[in-house]
Design an enzyme around this catalytic site. Structure first.
Site, PDB file in Angstrom:
ATOM      1  N   ASP A  27       1.142  -1.435  -0.091  1.00 57.45           N
ATOM      2  CA  ASP A  27       0.178   0.075  -0.185  1.00 57.45           C
ATOM      3  C   ASP A  27       1.196   1.468  -0.254  1.00 57.45           C
ATOM      4  O   ASP A  27       1.809   1.037   0.951  1.00 57.45           O
ATOM      5  CB  ASP A  27      -0.810   0.213   1.163  1.00 57.45           C
ATOM      6  CG  ASP A  27      -2.671   1.343   1.027  1.00 57.45           C
ATOM      7  OD1 ASP A  27      -2.382   2.147   0.178  1.00 57.45           O
ATOM      8  OD2 ASP A  27      -2.662   1.019   2.221  1.00 57.45           O
ATOM      9  N   ASP A  65      -3.097   2.623  -5.783  1.00 52.74           N
ATOM     10  CA  ASP A  65      -1.136   2.639  -5.448  1.00 52.74           C
ATOM     11  C   ASP A  65      -1.272   1.210  -4.179  1.00 52.74           C
ATOM     12  O   ASP A  65      -0.688   1.722  -3.194  1.00 52.74           O
ATOM     13  CB  ASP A  65      -2.139   3.679  -4.130  1.00 52.74           C
ATOM     14  CG  ASP A  65      -2.939   3.973  -3.458  1.00 52.74           C
ATOM     15  OD1 ASP A  65      -4.101   3.068  -3.418  1.00 52.74           O
ATOM     16  OD2 ASP A  65      -3.136   5.288  -2.312  1.00 52.74           O
ATOM     17  N   GLU A  66      -2.471   0.192  -4.203  1.00 55.08           N
ATOM     18  CA  GLU A  66      -2.120  -0.932  -4.040  1.00 55.08           C
ATOM     19  C   GLU A  66      -2.290  -1.937  -4.797  1.00 55.08           C
ATOM     20  O   GLU A  66      -2.993  -1.896  -5.702  1.00 55.08           O
ATOM     21  CB  GLU A  66      -3.223  -0.848  -2.623  1.00 55.08           C
ATOM     22  CG  GLU A  66      -4.409  -0.669  -3.104  1.00 55.08           C
ATOM     23  CD  GLU A  66      -5.065  -0.997  -1.283  1.00 55.08           C
ATOM     24  OE1 GLU A  66      -5.357  -1.568  -0.982  1.00 55.08           O
ATOM     25  OE2 GLU A  66      -6.213  -0.519  -1.087  1.00 55.08           O
TER      26      GLU A  66
END
Length: 363
Positions: free
Chosen positions: A9, A110-111
């Protein structure tokens, strides 16, 4: 062999990018907003850094409210395409550490999840080394930090990545799952929303440990068979869902490992041509053209490099992709003396085709 999953993350991704681009923002509250057509008075917070969060600013909060909480914060507009380009490079780094292309799952900008069971031979201690290497690679190449969770399944890895943010890493071995989950408030269980949390509180269930100990049939009676069964299993740390490759809407790509570390042109271009063919087939099946071509190389020391080229106009022609990819790969070979371990081909800036067929579709 033990199953080993990593969840990565990125830390306050949009705001962290803005801090990287403008070092003067360091140590200031930074808020990235998705503005509406009403200008800076409208819109909502997309993300903020930790300084802003300490002032009570949260994602989805109206920008006007955020300004009232922290008038001296720096408010910036979302730069979607810029963030997506950086995300694509980050995802290339992450996927290079997965067991295979199919063992990598991007779940947002974003993860992502990675299965590394084979790469670490089911050894959780070796998984720590891979987690550290991922963090170092992202920091070295993109000057951004990320938080990493390592566990025996996706549920535990996801929850572990949030345990020590920002820039943290948490390992939860199978034998430690119960101790990890039990004390947590039930709202921390990944997949539980506000409505479910309130129902559980009405049942005097406040911790994940209490939920795990609750009678399964009573949970099914309240929440239904599927949801009740899931709650019981999740609270017990059981999650059998696989890490699976998902098609991104903003790009199409493939990566693969060479049979051995090499600089042999024949081996490299043979594999690259296979990747190009696969990418172009996916583009045709999705009826899209592309304007950017990116080649990724993972060297024998596990370091990664990417080179991109933007075309004059959107195309879906296999010959152009082959030619562009070859030119970029030749540049890599000229500039580096190191053996290649893994290569990738990606197209981006996708545009939907309307009516006209590409030459490739006729064959």
């Amino acid at each position: 062999m033990e199953r080993v999953i990593i969840h990565v993350d990125m830390d306050y991704f949009y705001a962290a990018i803005e801090e990287r681009e403008d070092p003067s923002l360091k140590d200031k509250a930074v808020v990235v907003c998705m503005y509406s057509n009403r200008g800076e008075e409208g819109g909502a917070v997309s993300t903020s850094n930790y300084i802003a969060r300490k002032a009570g600013i949260r994602s989805a909060m109206p920008c006007r409210q955020a300004r009232s909480l922290k008038p001296d914060a720096i408010f910036l507009p979302v730069r979607k395409q810029f963030y997506e380009d950086i995300s694509a490079r980050v995802m290339d780094i992450l996927s290079s550490h997965a067991d295979s292309d199919e063992s990598f799952e991007k779940i947002s900008i974003d993860e992502a999840f990675l299965e590394i069971s084979q790469n670490c031979a089911g050894n959780f201690e070796k998984a720590i080394d891979i987690g550290l290497l991922i963090k170092n690679d992202v920091l070295e190449h993109e000057k951004l930090t990320c938080s990493v969770g390592i566990g025996p399944n996706k549920l535990i890895a996801k929850m572990a990545s949030s345990f020590k943010k920002p820039d943290g890493m948490t390992l939860v071995k199978p034998e430690d799952v119960t101790d990890f989950l039990s004390p947590m408030p039930v709202k921390k269980l990944w997949g539980i929303g506000k409505v479910t949390e309130e129902k559980l509180q009405q049942m005097s269930i406040e911790t994940i440990g209490q939920l795990a100990a609750y009678d399964a049939q009573e949970l099914i009676a309240v929440f239904g068979k599927n949801r009740g069964t899931w709650l019981k299993k999740a609270a017990s740390g059981i999650d059998e869902t696989p890490v699976t490759e998902k098609t991104a809407t903003d790009q199409i790509g493939r990566m693969a490992s060479l049979k051995e570390d090499t600089r042999d042109n024949g081996e490299i271009f043979s594999l690259m041509n296979e990747l190009v063919d696969d990418v172009i087939k996916k583009a045709v099946s999705r009826k899209v053209s592309f304007r950017s071509v990116t080649i990724t190389v993972i060297f024998s020391n596990f370091r990664m490099a990417t080179k991109s080229r933007t075309l004059n106009h959107a195309v879906s022609d296999k010959g152009i992709l082959h030619e562009t990819a070859r030119e970029i790969m030749l540049q890599f070979l000229r500039e580096s003396s190191m053996d290649f371990r893994r290569i990738g081909v990606r197209v981006g800036n996708l545009q939907q085709n309307i009516g006209q067929k590409s030459l490739f579709e006729y064959f």
